[in-house]
Design an enzyme around this catalytic site. Structure first.
Site, PDB file in Angstrom:
ATOM      1  N   CYS A 181       0.002   2.321  -4.973  1.00  0.00           N
ATOM      2  CA  CYS A 181      -0.713   3.538  -5.357  1.00  0.00           C
ATOM      3  C   CYS A 181      -0.096   4.745  -4.668  1.00  0.00           C
ATOM      4  O   CYS A 181       0.421   4.651  -3.559  1.00  0.00           O
ATOM      5  CB  CYS A 181      -2.174   3.460  -4.946  1.00  0.00           C
ATOM      6  N   HIS A 194       0.820  -1.205   0.000  1.00  0.00           N
ATOM      7  CA  HIS A 194       0.000   0.000   0.000  1.00  0.00           C
ATOM      8  C   HIS A 194       0.862   1.265   0.000  1.00  0.00           C
ATOM      9  O   HIS A 194       1.943   1.308   0.594  1.00  0.00           O
ATOM     10  CB  HIS A 194      -0.890   0.042   1.239  1.00  0.00           C
TER      11      HIS A 194
END
Length: 280
Positions: free
Chosen positions: A134, A78
């Site tokens: 991301c 993440h």
């Protein structure tokens, strides 16, 4: 010239309700490919990849390299934001990577820290960063995963609301924690550490800016990052003399974006660095 690599993959994020599936496979796949190409590889997987361990591993792989050496660092997991504390971000947010102990330890690995780690390297060290995560989204708390949607692509983005306590979130004029924060930059946390002058390169799984995501995927029944899968697939088709620019072109638009994974992988670095032969 020696070749050194660090491959990090984190699926499990205790306490966040935001676990992933393909990141450990990504790290193992990058490690296998790099080892086959002569790299001495170290890995951090899941619980091994605490913030302290990530910092120590980056220091080790960077610090052990000398002029002429090639260092490759891959990260699958993440990305997130944290409120900027030194005023160097236009949107008031620092981009960050999410270690395994993000919620339990309460700290992300922010771009300013990564910049400090990379700045300590010796002159002449060539650095390639590969980020399958991301670097855009909002502070909104994400819903828990749908148990009936195991195969649905999931963005590799961790909203701040899923790990930061309310008193650490950005606040509005009313003094209440904000549910959304406008994102101006949304660059990879590695981007701030990139040195065009020193010939660094970054391969990122998606574009900069709001609402551009790298996806956790399942291809051929196996969890993986969509970017990692197609980057490695493209690499195996290229001649030994291929350049980084040719590799990127083979991924985007060669395979991505696609109907299932609407992400556009990017390459960042100087024109000369992009023309360099892969892994040299």
């Amino acid at each position: 010239m020696s070749k050194r690599a660090l491959c990090m993959g984190i699926n499990n994020y205790p306490g966040t309700h935001m676990d992933l599936s393909g990141c450990v496979n990504d790290a193992n796949d990058w490690a296998a490919e790099l080892a086959a190409r002569g790299f001495a590889v170290s890995k951090l997987l899941d619980s091994q990849a605490t913030k302290a361990a990530m910092v120590n591993a980056i220091q080790s792989v960077i610090g052990g390299a000398v002029s002429g050496d090639v260092v490759v660092i891959t990260y699958s997991g993440h990305g997130t934001y944290v409120p900027d504390t030194n005023g160097d971000e236009v949107d008031g947010l620092d981009e960050a990577l999410c270690p395994y102990d993000l919620q339990t330890g309460g700290e992300a690995l922010v771009d300013d820290e990564i910049n400090t780690l990379f700045s300590a390297r010796k002159a002449g060290v060539r650095l390639l960063l590969i980020s399958d995560s991301c670097h855009s989204g909002t502070v909104t708390r994400a819903a828990a995963p749908d148990p009936d949607a195991d195969d649905a692509p999931r963005p590799r983005f961790m909203p701040m609301g899923n790990w930061l306590p309310a008193d650490k979130l950005p606040q509005g004029i009313s003094g209440q924690p904000l549910t959304t924060v406008p994102v101006i930059s949304g660059v990879s946390p590695f981007a701030g550490a990139l040195s065009r002058m020193l010939g660094d390169l970054l391969l990122a799984g998606c574009k900069e800016g709001p609402n551009n995501f790298s996806y956790d995927a399942r291809i051929g029944g196996r969890p993986c990052g969509a970017f990692t899968y197609y980057a490695l697939k493209a690499l195996k088709t290229l001649p030994a003399t291929a350049t980084y620019a040719q590799w990127h072109a083979a991924i985007n638009p060669g395979s991505l974006p696609s109907a299932s994974y609407p992400q556009s992988p990017q390459i960042f670095g100087s024109a000369d660095a992009r023309k360099r032969q892969i892994f040299t």
